[in-house]
Design a protein around this motif. Structure first.
Motif, short mmCIF file in Angstrom:
data_model
loop_
_atom_site.label_atom_id
_atom_site.label_comp_id
_atom_site.label_asym_id
_atom_site.label_seq_id
_atom_site.Cartn_x
_atom_site.Cartn_y
_atom_site.Cartn_z
N VAL A 132 -25.69 -32.92 27.04
CA VAL A 132 -26.19 -34.26 26.71
C VAL A 132 -27.72 -34.27 26.68
O VAL A 132 -28.33 -34.86 25.78
CB VAL A 132 -25.64 -35.30 27.72
CG1 VAL A 132 -26.34 -36.64 27.56
CG2 VAL A 132 -24.14 -35.47 27.52
N ALA A 133 -28.35 -33.62 27.65
CA ALA A 133 -29.82 -33.58 27.69
C ALA A 133 -30.37 -32.88 26.45
O ALA A 133 -31.33 -33.36 25.84
CB ALA A 133 -30.29 -32.87 28.96
N VAL A 134 -29.78 -31.76 26.07
CA VAL A 134 -30.24 -31.04 24.88
C VAL A 134 -30.00 -31.88 23.63
O VAL A 134 -30.86 -31.94 22.74
CB VAL A 134 -29.56 -29.66 24.78
CG1 VAL A 134 -29.79 -29.02 23.42
CG2 VAL A 134 -30.05 -28.74 25.88
N ALA A 135 -28.86 -32.58 23.55
CA ALA A 135 -28.59 -33.43 22.39
C ALA A 135 -29.61 -34.56 22.28
O ALA A 135 -30.08 -34.88 21.18
CB ALA A 135 -27.17 -33.99 22.47
N VAL A 136 -29.96 -35.17 23.41
CA VAL A 136 -30.95 -36.24 23.40
C VAL A 136 -32.31 -35.70 22.94
O VAL A 136 -32.99 -36.32 22.10
CB VAL A 136 -31.06 -36.89 24.80
CG1 VAL A 136 -32.30 -37.76 24.92
CG2 VAL A 136 -29.81 -37.70 25.09
N VAL A 137 -32.72 -34.56 23.45
CA VAL A 137 -34.01 -33.98 23.08
C VAL A 137 -34.01 -33.56 21.61
O VAL A 137 -35.00 -33.80 20.90
CB VAL A 137 -34.38 -32.81 24.01
CG1 VAL A 137 -35.61 -32.07 23.50
CG2 VAL A 137 -34.62 -33.31 25.41
N VAL A 138 -32.94 -32.96 21.14
CA VAL A 138 -32.87 -32.57 19.72
C VAL A 138 -32.97 -33.81 18.84
O VAL A 138 -33.68 -33.80 17.82
CB VAL A 138 -31.59 -31.76 19.43
CG1 VAL A 138 -31.32 -31.65 17.95
CG2 VAL A 138 -31.70 -30.38 20.05
#
Length: 183
Positions: A132-138
């Motif tokens: 989820v964190a990587v998806a938000v940053v992407v």
């Protein structure tokens, strides 16, 4: 031990040299909607190249924040980050990794680090937090890269994602065609 610190110092200096000022990164006057999809993809390519270290810092901060309630996972991924840094990112490519007198290929080091990272994700049970964190940053990175105009960015030709097309006749190219030029 001194070579380790000098390698760390050299890597830190090279990283701070490519980091862009945060004022430039968050410049509100440079926000503009792209005129076409080709303009948007050009902006993405140029902004990803120009602000790559800023985007990486944002990713690392968000990952640390997402793991604050999982201290064991935070320590685990800090150790994995150190392994990535010393075995892959900060290591001189001319010096191979040698363990117990055995020469280890770069691909094996890369595969081992990826395997270690995946094992850390699975064993600590925080893979959904990380995902989820990587998806938000992407999502943020793509939104920023599309909306951030590239008109005021100053890039060297070697830094540009199109640098190989901008190379002059006297520069050495890595093209399989050699120094062929069209009419």
């Amino acid at each position: 031990m001194s070579s380790l610190f000098s390698s760390f110092k050299g890597t830190a200096q090279s990283l701070t040299a490519i980091r862009r000022p945060w004022r430039e990164f968050f410049d509100i006057t440079a926000v503009d909607i792209p005129s076409s999809s080709s303009d948007a993809t050009t902006r993405i390519a140029q902004n990803l190249t120009h602000f790559r270290l800023n985007y990486t810092i944002i990713l690392l901060v968000v990952l640390v924040l997402s793991l604050t309630y999982h201290p064991l996972a935070l320590v685990t991924f800090f150790v994995i980050l150190l392994a990535w840094f010393f075995l892959y990112l900060a290591r001189d490519r001319d010096e191979p990794v040698v363990i117990f007198g055995v020469l280890i290929d770069d691909w094996i080091v890369l595969a081992a680090l990826v395997g270690l990272t995946v094992a850390g994700l699975i064993l600590t049970g925080v893979w959904t937090n990380i995902l989820v964190a990587v998806a938000v940053v992407v999502g943020f990175v793509i939104l920023h890269a599309v909306l951030r105009s590239t008109d005021d960015l100053i890039m060297d030709d070697s830094e540009s994602p199109y640098g190989h097309m901008l190379a002059g006749a006297d520069e050495e190219l890595d093209s399989p065609r050699g120094d062929y030029s069209g009419i």
